[in-house]
Design a protein around this motif. Structure first.
Motif, PDB file in Angstrom:
ATOM      1  N   ASN A 114       0.624  -0.973   0.503  1.00 58.16           N
ATOM      2  CA  ASN A 114      -0.343  -0.321   0.278  1.00 58.16           C
ATOM      3  C   ASN A 114       0.905   1.118  -0.232  1.00 58.16           C
ATOM      4  O   ASN A 114       1.497   1.330   0.898  1.00 58.16           O
ATOM      5  CB  ASN A 114      -0.741  -0.015   1.136  1.00 58.16           C
ATOM      6  CG  ASN A 114      -1.910   0.611   1.250  1.00 58.16           C
ATOM      7  OD1 ASN A 114      -2.155   1.862   0.585  1.00 58.16           O
ATOM      8  ND2 ASN A 114      -3.353   0.857   1.757  1.00 58.16           N
ATOM      9  N   LEU A 115       0.979   1.263  -0.779  1.00 59.63           N
ATOM     10  CA  LEU A 115       1.638   3.112  -1.345  1.00 59.63           C
ATOM     11  C   LEU A 115       0.951   4.147  -1.616  1.00 59.63           C
ATOM     12  O   LEU A 115       1.673   5.411  -1.812  1.00 59.63           O
ATOM     13  CB  LEU A 115       2.929   2.937  -2.678  1.00 59.63           C
ATOM     14  CG  LEU A 115       3.943   1.745  -2.374  1.00 59.63           C
ATOM     15  CD1 LEU A 115       3.763   1.283  -3.863  1.00 59.63           C
ATOM     16  CD2 LEU A 115       4.515   1.618  -1.230  1.00 59.63           C
ATOM     17  N   ASN A 116      -0.247   3.972  -1.119  1.00 64.91           N
ATOM     18  CA  ASN A 116      -0.961   5.759  -0.575  1.00 64.91           C
ATOM     19  C   ASN A 116      -1.012   6.740   0.393  1.00 64.91           C
ATOM     20  O   ASN A 116      -0.030   5.627   1.103  1.00 64.91           O
ATOM     21  CB  ASN A 116      -2.576   5.524  -0.658  1.00 64.91           C
ATOM     22  CG  ASN A 116      -2.865   3.922  -1.981  1.00 64.91           C
ATOM     23  OD1 ASN A 116      -2.825   4.610  -2.989  1.00 64.91           O
ATOM     24  ND2 ASN A 116      -3.891   2.471  -1.416  1.00 64.91           N
ATOM     25  N   HIS A 117      -0.622   7.793   0.102  1.00 68.61           N
ATOM     26  CA  HIS A 117      -0.535   9.147   0.897  1.00 68.61           C
ATOM     27  C   HIS A 117      -0.808   8.471   2.405  1.00 68.61           C
ATOM     28  O   HIS A 117      -2.451   8.470   2.800  1.00 68.61           O
ATOM     29  CB  HIS A 117      -1.002  10.287   0.724  1.00 68.61           C
ATOM     30  CG  HIS A 117      -0.880  11.569   2.003  1.00 68.61           C
ATOM     31  ND1 HIS A 117       0.948  11.706   1.322  1.00 68.61           N
ATOM     32  CD2 HIS A 117      -1.219  12.058   2.223  1.00 68.61           C
ATOM     33  CE1 HIS A 117       0.918  12.360   2.518  1.00 68.61           C
ATOM     34  NE2 HIS A 117      -0.377  12.665   2.879  1.00 68.61           N
ATOM     35  N   GLY A 118      -0.047   8.527   3.475  1.00 64.08           N
ATOM     36  CA  GLY A 118      -0.538   8.183   4.756  1.00 64.08           C
ATOM     37  C   GLY A 118      -0.809   6.913   5.010  1.00 64.08           C
ATOM     38  O   GLY A 118      -1.779   6.534   6.040  1.00 64.08           O
TER      39      GLY A 118
ATOM     40  N   ARG B 211      -8.858  -0.547  -3.194  1.00 63.38           N
ATOM     41  CA  ARG B 211      -8.227   0.152  -3.341  1.00 63.38           C
ATOM     42  C   ARG B 211      -6.683   1.172  -4.293  1.00 63.38           C
ATOM     43  O   ARG B 211      -6.377  -0.351  -4.859  1.00 63.38           O
ATOM     44  CB  ARG B 211      -7.269   1.169  -1.625  1.00 63.38           C
ATOM     45  CG  ARG B 211      -7.915   1.246  -0.630  1.00 63.38           C
ATOM     46  CD  ARG B 211      -6.997   1.113   0.779  1.00 63.38           C
ATOM     47  NE  ARG B 211      -7.115  -0.338   1.043  1.00 63.38           N
ATOM     48  CZ  ARG B 211      -6.280  -1.055   1.992  1.00 63.38           C
ATOM     49  NH1 ARG B 211      -5.570  -0.695   2.639  1.00 63.38           N
ATOM     50  NH2 ARG B 211      -6.363  -2.665   2.230  1.00 63.38           N
ATOM     51  N   LYS B 212      -5.918   2.140  -4.447  1.00 65.14           N
ATOM     52  CA  LYS B 212      -5.610   2.193  -5.595  1.00 65.14           C
ATOM     53  C   LYS B 212      -4.435   1.820  -5.375  1.00 65.14           C
ATOM     54  O   LYS B 212      -3.747   1.567  -4.777  1.00 65.14           O
ATOM     55  CB  LYS B 212      -5.503   3.793  -5.866  1.00 65.14           C
ATOM     56  CG  LYS B 212      -4.653   3.795  -6.923  1.00 65.14           C
ATOM     57  CD  LYS B 212      -4.352   5.922  -6.899  1.00 65.14           C
ATOM     58  CE  LYS B 212      -3.308   6.146  -7.489  1.00 65.14           C
ATOM     59  NZ  LYS B 212      -3.521   8.001  -8.118  1.00 65.14           N
TER      60      LYS B 212
ATOM     61  N   LYS C 188      -0.443   1.623  -7.302  1.00 63.53           N
ATOM     62  CA  LYS C 188       0.229   1.854  -8.343  1.00 63.53           C
ATOM     63  C   LYS C 188       0.761   1.292 -10.069  1.00 63.53           C
ATOM     64  O   LYS C 188       0.869   2.041 -10.775  1.00 63.53           O
ATOM     65  CB  LYS C 188       1.695   2.733  -7.576  1.00 63.53           C
ATOM     66  CG  LYS C 188       1.690   3.690  -6.659  1.00 63.53           C
ATOM     67  CD  LYS C 188       2.566   4.845  -5.957  1.00 63.53           C
ATOM     68  CE  LYS C 188       1.872   5.615  -4.397  1.00 63.53           C
ATOM     69  NZ  LYS C 188       0.947   6.573  -5.383  1.00 63.53           N
TER      70      LYS C 188
ATOM     71  N   ARG D 235       7.374  -3.092  -6.453  1.00 65.18           N
ATOM     72  CA  ARG D 235       7.564  -2.379  -5.004  1.00 65.18           C
ATOM     73  C   ARG D 235       7.483  -2.956  -3.538  1.00 65.18           C
ATOM     74  O   ARG D 235       7.958  -2.881  -2.883  1.00 65.18           O
ATOM     75  CB  ARG D 235       5.994  -2.433  -5.443  1.00 65.18           C
ATOM     76  CG  ARG D 235       5.457   0.021  -6.417  1.00 65.18           C
ATOM     77  CD  ARG D 235       4.767  -0.350  -7.314  1.00 65.18           C
ATOM     78  NE  ARG D 235       4.345   0.426  -8.028  1.00 65.18           N
ATOM     79  CZ  ARG D 235       5.174   0.839  -9.747  1.00 65.18           C
ATOM     80  NH1 ARG D 235       5.372  -0.646  -9.642  1.00 65.18           N
ATOM     81  NH2 ARG D 235       4.914   1.639 -10.254  1.00 65.18           N
TER      82      ARG D 235
END
Length: 324
Positions: free
Chosen positions: A91-95, A119-120, A122, A154
Motif C-alpha cells: 500500500n503506497l497510498n499517501h498516509g 484501493r488504488k 500504483k 514495489r
C-alpha cells in the motif's frame, strides 16, 4: 444473459490492439470481450454498486464470486479456460501503512482481463500509463506479466527498506538500546504482515508461470518465472529480516533483564544497610516507660552515631563478603 446489461462505470476500460496501442473503450458500458482484434482490459472499483450485476451478465458465477469476495488471499486457479488470480501489492497510498497490502482480483481469458480493486494500486496505474503512452503488448499474457512485475518491484523495494531498517536497529542496539522498543515493534509487525501474503503469492505466481493456457506464450512464461524468482527473493529477505529483528529483540530483552537485576541488586543493598537502622528506630520509637536517655540531652546524638556506625558496619560486612 440479460437483454440489457447493467451499466458499469469502470475506473478505466482499454482496447489494446496489435500495432494500434491502447484506446479507451467507446461504449457507454463495456462488454467483457473486445469487438475487434487484440484484447480488452476493464479495471473496476469494488465500491461500484453496479459491479456485481455487470459481472453476472458476462462472467460465470464462480468467477463473479471470486472477484467480489470481501476477504482474499493470493491464489491462482484454472477455470473454463481462464484464470482466477488474486494478487497483493504494498500500500503506497499517501498516509497508509505499506504492510496493509492491497488486493487485486483478476479474471484473465484469451482476450479479456477484468481486474477489481478496493484501493488504488500504483502498479496498475503504471501499466495503464505504459499502454496509453504507446508501449505495445502482444497479448493478454504480456500485460499480465507486466502487471505482476510492477507489483513485485514495489514489494522488493519495501522488503529492502525493511532490511535497511534492521541494519539501523542492529547498530542502535549497541549504542542506544533504551529507545528501540517502539521502532522494533513497528518493523516486526510490518514484516509479519507482508510475509503473511507473500508466501501464498509466491506459490500463485509459480503456478501461473507453469499453467497450460493459450494466452501465455513462451516469453510470457519466462517473464513470469523471473517475477516469481523476485517474489521468492523478497520472501527470503523478509525471513532473514524477521530473524534479525528477533535477535535484536532478544538482545533488548537481555539488556532489560540485566538492568532489572542490577536495580534489584542495588535495592537489596540499600535494604540490607537500612535493616538494622530500621530496627533501632523501631525499638527506640516504642512509647513505653523505661526507655534509656529519655531525659538526657545527649541521647539523640548517641543514637544517631550508633545508627551511622551500624550502617557502616553493614557496608563493611557486605564488602568483606564480596557482595558489593
Amino acid at each position: 444473459m440479460d437483454a440489457e446489461p447493467r451499466r458499469l462505470t469502470p475506473l478505466f476500460a482499454l482496447d489494446i490492439a496489435p500495432g494500434a496501442g491502447a484506446a479507451p473503450v467507446a461504449e457507454d458500458w463495456p462488454e467483457a470481450m473486445p469487438r475487434g482484434e487484440g484484447f480488452r482490459w476493464i479495471h473496476c472499483d469494488m465500491a461500484d454498486p453496479a459491479l456485481e450485476a455487470w459481472l453476472a451478465d458476462f462472467l460465470p458465477p464462480l468467477v463473479v464470486a471470486a472477484l467480489v469476495q470481501a476477504e482474499t488471499r493470493p491464489r491462482c486457479d484454472l477455470f473454463e479456460g481462464g484464470v482466477i488470480l488474486n494478487l497483493r501489492g504494498v500500500n503506497l497510498n499517501h498516509g497508509a501503512p505499506v504492510e496493509d497490502m492491497v488486493s487485486l482480483r483478476l479474471w484473465v481469458q484469451g482476450r479479456t482481463i477484468v481486474t477489481v480493486r478496493l484501493r488504488k494500486l500504483k502498479a496498475v496505474e503504471a501499466v495503464r500509463a505504459m499502454l496509453e503512452s504507446g508501449v505495445e503488448f502482444d497479448g493478454v499474457g504480456a500485460a499480465l506479466a507486466a502487471l505482476a512485475e510492477g507489483l513485485t518491484e514495489r514489494i522488493e523495494t519495501v522488503s529492502l527498506d525493511l532490511a535497511d531498517q534492521a541494519d539501523a536497529l542492529e547498530e542502535a542496539m549497541l549504542t542506544e538500546p533504551g529507545g528501540l522498543s517502539a521502532r522494533l515493534a513497528a518493523a516486526r509487525l510490518t514484516v509479519i504482515k507482508l510475509r503473511r501474503f507473500l508466501g501464498p503469492q509466491r506459490e500463485a505466481m509459480a503456478r501461473l508461470a507453469r499453467m497450460d493456457v493459450d494466452f501465455l506464450g513462451a516469453r510470457d512464461r519466462v517473464h513470469l518465472a523471473e517475477t516469481t524468482n523476485a517474489v521468492t527473493r523478497s520472501v527470503e529477505e523478509l525471513d532473514a529480516t524477521r530473524e534479525r529483528l528477533a535477535a535484536v529483540q532478544d538482545h533488548l530483552d537481555a539488556h532489560l533483564g540485566k538492568e532489572m537485576a542490577r536495580n534489584g541488586y542495588l535495592l537489596s543493598i540499600v535494604a540490607a544497610v537500612f535493616l538494622p537502622l530500621g530496627f533501632l528506630t523501631g525499638l527506640f520509637g516504642v512509647n513505653v516507660g523505661g526507655m534509656p536517655g529519655v531525659n538526657a540531652a545527649w541521647a539523640f546524638g548517641a543514637l544517631t552515631g550508633a545508627m551511622v556506625v551500624a550502617g557502616l558496619g553493614v557496608l563493611a560486612l557486605l564488602r568483606w563478603l564480596r557482595w558489593i
